[in-house]
Every structure is written in structure tokens, then in C-alpha cells.
Write a protein that holds these residues in place. Structure first.
Motif, PDB file in Angstrom:
ATOM      1  N   HIS A   1     -12.710 -31.051  18.499  1.00 47.15           N
ATOM      2  CA  HIS A   1     -13.056 -29.656  18.878  1.00 47.15           C
ATOM      3  C   HIS A   1     -13.697 -28.990  17.915  1.00 47.15           C
ATOM      4  CE1 HIS A   1     -10.754 -29.189  22.844  1.00 47.15           C
ATOM      5  NE2 HIS A   1     -10.566 -30.625  22.514  1.00 47.15           N
ATOM      6  N   VAL A   2     -14.006 -29.535  16.839  1.00 51.05           N
ATOM      7  CA  VAL A   2     -14.681 -28.879  15.680  1.00 51.05           C
ATOM      8  C   VAL A   2     -15.986 -28.776  16.242  1.00 51.05           C
ATOM      9  CG1 VAL A   2     -15.228 -28.755  13.172  1.00 51.05           C
ATOM     10  CG2 VAL A   2     -12.931 -29.507  14.241  1.00 51.05           C
ATOM     11  N   ASP A   3     -16.497 -27.638  16.490  1.00 49.63           N
ATOM     12  CA  ASP A   3     -17.992 -27.358  16.875  1.00 49.63           C
ATOM     13  C   ASP A   3     -19.147 -27.149  15.717  1.00 49.63           C
ATOM     14  OD1 ASP A   3     -17.214 -28.074  19.442  1.00 49.63           O
ATOM     15  OD2 ASP A   3     -16.640 -25.863  19.685  1.00 49.63           O
ATOM     16  N   ALA A   4     -18.450 -26.806  14.684  1.00 49.98           N
ATOM     17  CA  ALA A   4     -19.200 -26.272  13.512  1.00 49.98           C
ATOM     18  C   ALA A   4     -19.064 -26.839  12.146  1.00 49.98           C
ATOM     19  CB  ALA A   4     -19.206 -24.646  13.449  1.00 49.98           C
ATOM     20  N   ASP A   5     -19.870 -26.769  11.158  1.00 50.57           N
ATOM     21  CA  ASP A   5     -19.482 -27.261   9.825  1.00 50.57           C
ATOM     22  C   ASP A   5     -18.548 -26.299   9.070  1.00 50.57           C
ATOM     23  OD1 ASP A   5     -21.122 -29.424  10.627  1.00 50.57           O
ATOM     24  OD2 ASP A   5     -23.007 -28.768   9.760  1.00 50.57           O
ATOM     25  N   MET A   6     -18.412 -25.162   9.414  1.00 48.74           N
ATOM     26  CA  MET A   6     -17.694 -24.364   8.580  1.00 48.74           C
ATOM     27  C   MET A   6     -16.645 -23.732   9.361  1.00 48.74           C
ATOM     28  SD  MET A   6     -19.479 -24.764   5.983  1.00 48.74           S
ATOM     29  CE  MET A   6     -18.875 -23.398   4.839  1.00 48.74           C
ATOM     30  N   TRP A   7     -15.530 -23.415   8.830  1.00 45.45           N
ATOM     31  CA  TRP A   7     -14.542 -22.499   9.465  1.00 45.45           C
ATOM     32  C   TRP A   7     -14.651 -21.205   8.886  1.00 45.45           C
ATOM     33  CZ3 TRP A   7     -10.968 -27.249   8.479  1.00 45.45           C
ATOM     34  CH2 TRP A   7     -10.929 -28.008   9.798  1.00 45.45           C
ATOM     35  N   THR A   8     -14.403 -20.110   9.599  1.00 48.84           N
ATOM     36  CA  THR A   8     -14.225 -18.768   9.092  1.00 48.84           C
ATOM     37  C   THR A   8     -12.771 -18.217   9.373  1.00 48.84           C
ATOM     38  OG1 THR A   8     -16.706 -18.336   9.493  1.00 48.84           O
ATOM     39  CG2 THR A   8     -15.266 -16.193   9.305  1.00 48.84           C
ATOM     40  N   LEU A   9     -12.300 -17.726   8.414  1.00 43.75           N
ATOM     41  CA  LEU A   9     -10.795 -17.678   8.469  1.00 43.75           C
ATOM     42  C   LEU A   9     -10.333 -16.021   7.922  1.00 43.75           C
ATOM     43  CD1 LEU A   9      -9.002 -20.652   6.913  1.00 43.75           C
ATOM     44  CD2 LEU A   9      -9.862 -20.391   9.347  1.00 43.75           C
ATOM     45  N   PRO A  10      -9.906 -15.280   8.959  1.00 43.01           N
ATOM     46  CA  PRO A  10      -9.769 -13.988   8.580  1.00 43.01           C
ATOM     47  C   PRO A  10      -8.622 -13.799   7.553  1.00 43.01           C
ATOM     48  CG  PRO A  10      -8.733 -14.546  10.685  1.00 43.01           C
ATOM     49  CD  PRO A  10      -9.266 -15.653  10.278  1.00 43.01           C
ATOM     50  N   TRP A  11      -8.559 -12.457   7.013  1.00 45.27           N
ATOM     51  CA  TRP A  11      -7.522 -12.142   6.095  1.00 45.27           C
ATOM     52  C   TRP A  11      -6.209 -11.753   6.945  1.00 45.27           C
ATOM     53  CZ3 TRP A  11      -5.307 -12.421   1.602  1.00 45.27           C
ATOM     54  CH2 TRP A  11      -4.218 -11.434   1.339  1.00 45.27           C
ATOM     55  N   ARG A  12      -5.118 -12.173   6.857  1.00 45.64           N
ATOM     56  CA  ARG A  12      -3.779 -11.915   7.531  1.00 45.64           C
ATOM     57  C   ARG A  12      -2.703 -11.095   6.801  1.00 45.64           C
ATOM     58  NH1 ARG A  12      -6.144 -11.995  11.686  1.00 45.64           N
ATOM     59  NH2 ARG A  12      -5.637 -13.512  13.409  1.00 45.64           N
TER      60      ARG A  12
ATOM     61  N   GLY B   1      -4.337  -3.830   3.730  1.00 43.29           N
ATOM     62  CA  GLY B   1      -5.801  -3.593   3.504  1.00 43.29           C
ATOM     63  C   GLY B   1      -6.418  -4.732   3.730  1.00 43.29           C
ATOM     64  N   GLU B   2      -7.742  -4.359   4.318  1.00 41.75           N
ATOM     65  CA  GLU B   2      -8.438  -5.946   4.590  1.00 41.75           C
ATOM     66  C   GLU B   2      -9.219  -6.332   3.362  1.00 41.75           C
ATOM     67  OE1 GLU B   2      -9.314  -7.080   7.598  1.00 41.75           O
ATOM     68  OE2 GLU B   2      -7.555  -5.917   8.594  1.00 41.75           O
ATOM     69  N   ARG B   3      -9.581  -7.675   3.769  1.00 42.26           N
ATOM     70  CA  ARG B   3     -10.461  -8.435   2.861  1.00 42.26           C
ATOM     71  C   ARG B   3     -11.372  -9.124   3.610  1.00 42.26           C
ATOM     72  NH1 ARG B   3      -5.846 -10.834  -1.763  1.00 42.26           N
ATOM     73  NH2 ARG B   3      -4.565  -8.896  -1.642  1.00 42.26           N
ATOM     74  N   PRO B   4     -12.562  -9.468   2.754  1.00 40.81           N
ATOM     75  CA  PRO B   4     -13.192 -10.387   3.721  1.00 40.81           C
ATOM     76  C   PRO B   4     -13.082 -11.467   4.179  1.00 40.81           C
ATOM     77  CG  PRO B   4     -14.310  -9.471   1.534  1.00 40.81           C
ATOM     78  CD  PRO B   4     -12.680  -9.229   1.596  1.00 40.81           C
ATOM     79  N   PRO B   5     -13.512 -12.044   5.335  1.00 35.63           N
ATOM     80  CA  PRO B   5     -13.291 -13.415   5.609  1.00 35.63           C
ATOM     81  C   PRO B   5     -13.480 -14.541   4.846  1.00 35.63           C
ATOM     82  CG  PRO B   5     -14.920 -12.673   6.899  1.00 35.63           C
ATOM     83  CD  PRO B   5     -14.576 -11.494   6.287  1.00 35.63           C
ATOM     84  N   LEU B   6     -12.933 -15.705   4.667  1.00 32.69           N
ATOM     85  CA  LEU B   6     -13.182 -16.944   3.958  1.00 32.69           C
ATOM     86  C   LEU B   6     -13.769 -17.698   4.788  1.00 32.69           C
ATOM     87  CD1 LEU B   6     -12.317 -18.359   1.469  1.00 32.69           C
ATOM     88  CD2 LEU B   6     -10.473 -19.216   2.841  1.00 32.69           C
TER      89      LEU B   6
END
Length: 549
Positions: free
Chosen positions: A3-14, A291-296
């Protein structure tokens, strides 16, 4: 098909999170805590079955979690997900896992690398088995992890398992590094689990961190636990209901600057009262500011080819040694295996004591006799898809045991405890306005022999032996002989008693004959309050045995 459709994963800051089993009966209740202290933490990481429908059916806090997701995001930490063991997870179960995680918006799914269940039947207390840290364990764990990831549309994050017995020649962090290299999956570093390995191996807390890929760690867990000693060794028992060790707070503080990909720090505060959980979370809030941080962005693994399980990591051999079916010396690290077995037997005893407090003490009151149960064919059959509960399996074993080793006292206790749940099959009539009736969670029972002394003795002996254990440092199980004597001398019947249901347990109560007779009448027909004898009414009401309409 992945189900991995892309070469990259974008993970939010939690940010900073609190764990939960999503039960209104558990503490701390995350949403009440957050309402009382806004900004105390940022997300909830919840444990639940793979199936979303099953989670909805059993998690009483699920509706509130669902409603508050826009403001309090979640991470899904599943239970019943094998990342080691003799069989791969069914594709249907993993499809449910993926659908569950996608529906609640969990950006990743993290789980301990271990063997959690057989065919959906979890090991008691969710005490999984840890794989051996060697090439055989690595090969089988990699096959499990890649198999799971092939069915997910978000990353599977691999968590280092808790360790009591040392098996394999590698350090746990070396094992996790190799598992990451073989699968390409990110890591979750549980600090208590790391402490458990270091203590069992006699190593400093930070041993093995040099060279470990901290840049691949996206989540850290912190929880309570207890350090115990067996023989010459120390062990860390991963019991989240205990206080957090100071060493782990200090380790977390030293690791935070060294984990550039970190997305979340979860406090697993299960069982901590809200005022205690608040203290720990405030300390953690200073280390993980709001506080927010940029996604990884992480590169997804390109090759998800699943190799066959080798079976060379011998999961069933570790199961048998861990439950007493085979000698601890039959596997690597005898002393660690005995420590692991002690923990498992304690959990089994705790579960059984809710339903069988008398029978368990009389036929499985020692470690040796309890291991006779967990090492039995009945117990092994518990994991064969029979649909029976652990208590039902125990009663089947106890009946066989008493046929082979007749004991009239233990048989009477078993008969009593088999009777108790059946008393609640028939409801009691509720009282109308101005009436009084038997409480909804109370029933009347009767037996041809009087076991009131046995009920008293079980509580008295348990209390005495526990108090002595605190004083002398060991549990003097020879004291159980007095309980066996009482069981063999039941009083003349018939015997009337009350039973009160509390959660999954049944408490046998004895009362004076006059009160017993009056309550028996109430069980059949509520009566007007003014017709109730004042003294009996006051006593029954004070003990919570009756209800008013």
C-alpha cells in the motif's frame, strides 16, 4: 501488493503525548486531564485491537476520542500484532489494521517487536515473548515486519522489546539496528525496555547507544517500572502502573538533542492517578515544549519482498520454557527464563484470582502447582482457537487435577466458584416507587455444606502471608496448609450466602440468618419500605445489599 504508493513518507510533528486504553474505567482519563490542564500534552496514543469495529465496541472512550481528534490528534498503538512468532498475520487482519489507522488519521503504527498472540488469543497480561537477538531471530522478525508493512499505507515503526532473559549474542540495540537496515523501517525507542536489557545483561544504561541509528528514531516511550533481583541478577519489570525511574528521565533528556527525526514522545502513564500523571507530564512538557515543527520526510523502503519464516528462532520452545512446560535450563539463560516465568505466573495468578480465588489457592497456590497448570495441555489448548476464557480453561484443568488427586475440600471450593456466575443468569425484580429490593449486583445462593469458614480462611491466610512477605522478604507458602485443613472440614448445611459481582469478580458474603432470610424474600419480590424491619433495612443498606425504587 504494498500500500506504499510513494517513495517518501511525510510525518507530522506530534509533540508530547499520553497513552490510553480508551476505557472510562482507567486512570488517567486523558481528556479529563487535558480539560483540567490545557496544553499539558498534545496527542493521545491509544492501544486497541486491529479491527476498528472491535475497538469501537470495547473502548468506552472511543466516541470522545473520535469527536476530539481535530484538536487532540491520535497515534494508534495496536495490540495483537505479531512482529515475531511461528505464523505471519492473516492478510485480512492487516487490512483491518490499515483501515483502522487510516480512519483515525494515525500517521504511523508502532509496535513492540515480539510474539503477542496465537490466532488472536493474546498471552495473559499482553506479556509477549521477545525474540532471540541473533541471526535466526533477525530473519524471522524481518519477515514479520515486511509482511505487515506490505499491507500498510503508513509506516510500521519498530519498537525495541522488553527483555528479561538474554537470548542471542547481540545487544538489543544492535539487533534493532540490523532490523532497521534489513527492512528500512523507522524506529521507536522505549527507554524502559532498553533499561530492562541493560539490567539483565549487567550493562550501563547508555551501553550500545554509540553507533545506534538515533537519526531513525521517530518516537520515544517513557513509562513506569520496577527493578527486582533474582539470584545475582537484577531485572526491570515493565509495569506501567509503577513510578517512572529517575534514570529514565535523565536518559530522555540526554537523548532528545541526539534524535533529529523525533516526531513524538509518549508518556505511558497507565494506572497513574491524574494528580501523579500531571506531575510527570509537566516535567516532560519542559523537555518537549508545545508548538508546531516542520513535517519530516522519510524515504520508504523500496523492497518489501517477504522472505519465508525459518522457524529457527524457536518461538514454541521459548513458550514452553516461559510457562513451565519444560525446564528453564532447556533454553538459553536459565536464570533470566525463571525471572520471565515468575512474571508470567504472577499475571496468570492475578487473572485467575478474579474468578477462582479459593480454588486457585487450593490447587495452584504455589509456583510449582501454578506452573503445572500453565504447562498443561489444557493451557496450551487455550491458544488453539477454542473460544474459552482463561478461567474456563483453568476450571477444566482443575477438574482433571482433582480427579487424579482427589481432595474433597478443593472440590467443594471448585463447586462453589462454578456456581457463582450462574446465580446472575436470572435477574432480580427491580423495586418500584416506595419499595426496596435486592441490589442489582447481589444474588442469593445455597449449598448443601457450609463453606463460610473457608471463605473467611482464604482472606485471612492471604492477608497474613502477604504481610509476612513484606517483613521477611519471601512468601511462606507452607501457610497454605491451614487453608487446606479448613477446606476439608466444611460445616453442616444447608448454607445460604450472598454473592456480590464487582467487575469480573464475585465476592462471597456471609450474613446473619435473619438478614439472609429477609434478603432471600427480597430476591423474589420487592416490598414497601415501611414494611421492612428497621434494623435489617439499616444493615442491608449500609452494606450496599439493597436498592430503593
Amino acid at each position: 501488493m504494498t500500500h506504499v504508493d510513494a517513495d517518501m513518507w511525510t510525518l507530522p510533528w506530534r509533540g508530547l503525548g499520553l497513552s490510553s486504553n480508551l476505557s472510562t474505567a482507567d486512570v488517567p482519563q486523558p481528556y479529563r486531564l487535558l480539560d483540567a490542564s490545557p496544553g499539558l500534552f498534545d496527542y493521545v496514543e491509544y492501544s486497541a485491537p486491529l479491527s476498528l469495529e472491535e475497538a469501537k465496541a470495547h473502548a468506552s472512550l472511543f466516541p470522545e476520542m473520535w469527536r476530539r481528534r481535530p484538536d487532540v490528534p491520535v497515534l494508534f498503538h495496536p495490540v495483537h500484532l505479531n512482529l515475531w512468532g511461528p505464523e505471519l498475520e492473516p492478510a485480512s487482519a492487516l487490512a483491518e489494521l490499515d483501515a483502522h489507522a487510516r480512519t483515525v488519521g494515525s500517521p504511523w503504527v508502532g509496535n513492540d517487536v515480539g510474539w503477542w498472540h496465537v490466532g488472536g488469543q493474546p498471552f495473559p497480561g499482553y506479556l509477549y515473548f521477545t525474540p532471540p537477538f541473533n541471526e535466526a531471530g533477525l530473519a524471522d522478525c524481518a519477515a514479520h515486519a515486511l509482511h505487515v508493512q506490505r499491507h500498510l499505507s503508513m509506516p510500521l515503526v519498530l519498537e525495541n522489546p522488553a527483555v528479561l532473559a538474554r537470548r542471542g549474542e547481540w545487544h538489543v540495540l544492535d539487533f534493532m539496528s540490523r532490523l532497521h537496515a534489513r527492512t528500512g523501517l523507522p524506529l521507536l525507542l522505549d527507554l524502559g525496555h532498553l533499561f530492562s536489557h541493560q539490567l539483565s545483561a549487567g550493562l550501563p544504561l547508555e551501553a550500545g547507544l554509540e553507533g545506534f541509528p538515533l537519526d531513525q528514531v521517530i518516537e520515544i516511550h517513557l513509562a513506569g517500572g520496577v527493578v527486582t533481583r533474582r539470584g545475582s541478577r537484577q531485572f526491570y519489570v515493565d509495569d506501567h502502573t509503577q513510578p517512572v525511574r529517575e534514570e529514565l528521565f535523565q536518559l530522555l533528556e540526554s537523548l532528545l538533542p541526539r534524535c533529529p527525526s523525533l516526531r513524538a514522545v509518549t508518556f505511558e502513564g497507565d494506572g497513574h492517578p491524574p494528580e501523579v500523571a500531571r506531575v510527570s507530564l509537566r516535567r516532560l512538557r519542559k523537555l518537549v515544549p508545545a508548538g508546531e515543527r516542520p513535517p519530516l520526510t522519510l524515504r520508504a523502503p523500496r523492497d518489501l519482498t517477504v522472505p519465508p519464516l525459518t522457524g529457527e528462532s524457536r518461538p514454541w520452545e521459548l513458550f514452553d520454557a516461559g510457562h513451565g512446560a519444560t525446564p528453564a535450563a532447556s533454553v538459553e539463560d536459565e536464570e533470566g527464563t525463571l525471572a520471565d516465568r515468575d512474571f508470567r505466573l504472577a499475571v496468570v495468578a492475578e487473572v485467575l484470582d478474579r474468578e477462582w480465588p479459593l480454588t486457585r489457592l487450593l490447587v495452584a497456590g504455589t509456583g510449582e502447582s501454578l506452573a503445572a497448570f500453565t504447562g498443561s495441555s489444557e493451557y496450551r489448548g487455550f491458544f488453539g482457537g477454542t473460544g474459552r476464557s482463561l478461567g474456563q480453561v483453568f476450571s477444566k484443568w482443575a477438574m482433571r487435577h482433582l480427579r487424579e488427586h482427589p481432595d474433597e475440600g478443593a472440590s467443594a471450593a471448585l463447586a462453589l466458584e462454578m456456581l457463582l456466575p450462574t446465580l446472575f443468569l436470572r435477574p432480580v425484580p427491580p423495586p418500584g416507587p416506595g419499595q426496596v429490593g435486592l441490589a442489582e449486583d447481589v444474588r442469593m445462593g445455597a449449598l448443601p455444606v457450609d463453606l463460610s469458614e473457608l471463605v473467611f480462611a482464604a482472606r485471612a491466610v492471604r492477608r497474613h502471608l502477604t504481610a509476612r512477605a513484606w517483613a521477611c522478604g519471601s512468601l511462606e507458602l507452607s501457610g497454605l496448609e491451614s487453608l487446606a485443613q479448613v477446606a476439608r472440614r466444611p460445616g453442616q448445611g444447608p448454607w445460604s450466602f450472598l454473592v456480590r459481582r464487582r467487575g469480573g469478580a464475585h465476592e462471597v458474603l456471609t450474613v446473619a440468618p435473619a438478614l439472609s432470610e429477609w434478603l432471600r424474600k427480597l430476591a423474589s419480590r420487592p416490598i414497601p419500605v415501611e414494611e421492612a424491619p428497621p434494623a435489617l433495612l439499616a444493615e442491608a443498606q449500609g452494606r450496599g445489599l439493597i436498592r430503593r425504587g
